[in-house]
Enzyme design. Structure first.
Site, PDB file in Angstrom:
ATOM      1  N   HIS A   1       0.704  -1.262   0.008  1.00 49.09           N
ATOM      2  CA  HIS A   1       0.072   0.055  -0.032  1.00 49.09           C
ATOM      3  C   HIS A   1       0.675   1.346  -0.057  1.00 49.09           C
ATOM      4  O   HIS A   1       2.019   1.215   0.498  1.00 49.09           O
ATOM      5  CB  HIS A   1      -0.819   0.078   1.237  1.00 49.09           C
ATOM      6  CG  HIS A   1      -0.385  -0.004   2.608  1.00 49.09           C
ATOM      7  ND1 HIS A   1       0.349  -1.114   2.909  1.00 49.09           N
ATOM      8  CD2 HIS A   1      -0.109   1.205   3.337  1.00 49.09           C
ATOM      9  CE1 HIS A   1       0.800  -0.843   4.229  1.00 49.09           C
ATOM     10  NE2 HIS A   1       0.510   0.402   4.599  1.00 49.09           N
TER      11      HIS A   1
ATOM     12  N   HIS B   1       0.810   5.457   0.868  1.00 47.83           N
ATOM     13  CA  HIS B   1       0.121   6.516   1.813  1.00 47.83           C
ATOM     14  C   HIS B   1       0.335   7.752   0.601  1.00 47.83           C
ATOM     15  O   HIS B   1       1.405   7.961   0.523  1.00 47.83           O
ATOM     16  CB  HIS B   1       1.123   6.903   2.996  1.00 47.83           C
ATOM     17  CG  HIS B   1       0.681   5.726   4.146  1.00 47.83           C
ATOM     18  ND1 HIS B   1      -0.248   5.634   5.024  1.00 47.83           N
ATOM     19  CD2 HIS B   1       1.514   4.320   4.133  1.00 47.83           C
ATOM     20  CE1 HIS B   1      -0.247   4.354   5.439  1.00 47.83           C
ATOM     21  NE2 HIS B   1       0.785   3.796   5.148  1.00 47.83           N
TER      22      HIS B   1
END
Length: 131
Positions: free
Chosen positions: A97, A99
């Site tokens: 992932h 950010h």
């Protein structure tokens, strides 16, 4: 089980910023700054180093699109785009992932503490390139 896979499967509620067949973007529950968003592939991949090129291409396309959109819509003057790869780098969820952290100025509640060290750059270059 992976918490992000549960979010992708709608077993855990989230605030969806973007979704297509390959990528999901959600608001981070702990907003480091206003608009902090997490972008992840729907396919389970542990981290950046283990991802295939197609997955990286799909996710980074969305990261770019959303970073620009978030800056425009929130008035942020910049963004940090961060992925942590491995426990030593601070990865706490074993699902790739990124950010997107909108930046509003030096006092917006997010920052890095840098502690540069002196290195023999020729030696570093040799190690990094394998030559």
């Amino acid at each position: 089980m992976c918490v992000f896979c549960d979010i992708i499967d709608h077993k855990i509620p989230s605030r969806t910023v973007y979704e297509d067949e390959n990528v999901l973007a959600i608001l981070d529950l702990s907003q480091l700054t206003y608009g902090h968003t997490i972008v992840m592939p729907k396919k389970h991949v542990r981290n950046f180093a283990e991802a295939d090129e197609e997955t990286i291409d799909q996710v980074m396309h969305v990261v770019h699109k959303l970073a620009c959109q978030i800056m425009k819509n929130t008035g942020a003057s910049g963004v940090n785009v961060i992925t942590n790869c491995g426990e030593a780098a601070g990865q706490s969820v074993d699902h790739l992932h990124f950010h997107i952290i909108p930046r509003y100025g030096k006092d917006d509640g997010f920052g890095f503490i840098e502690h540069p060290t002196k290195q023999a750059l020729d030696e570093v270059l040799e190690k990094v390139t394998g030559k």
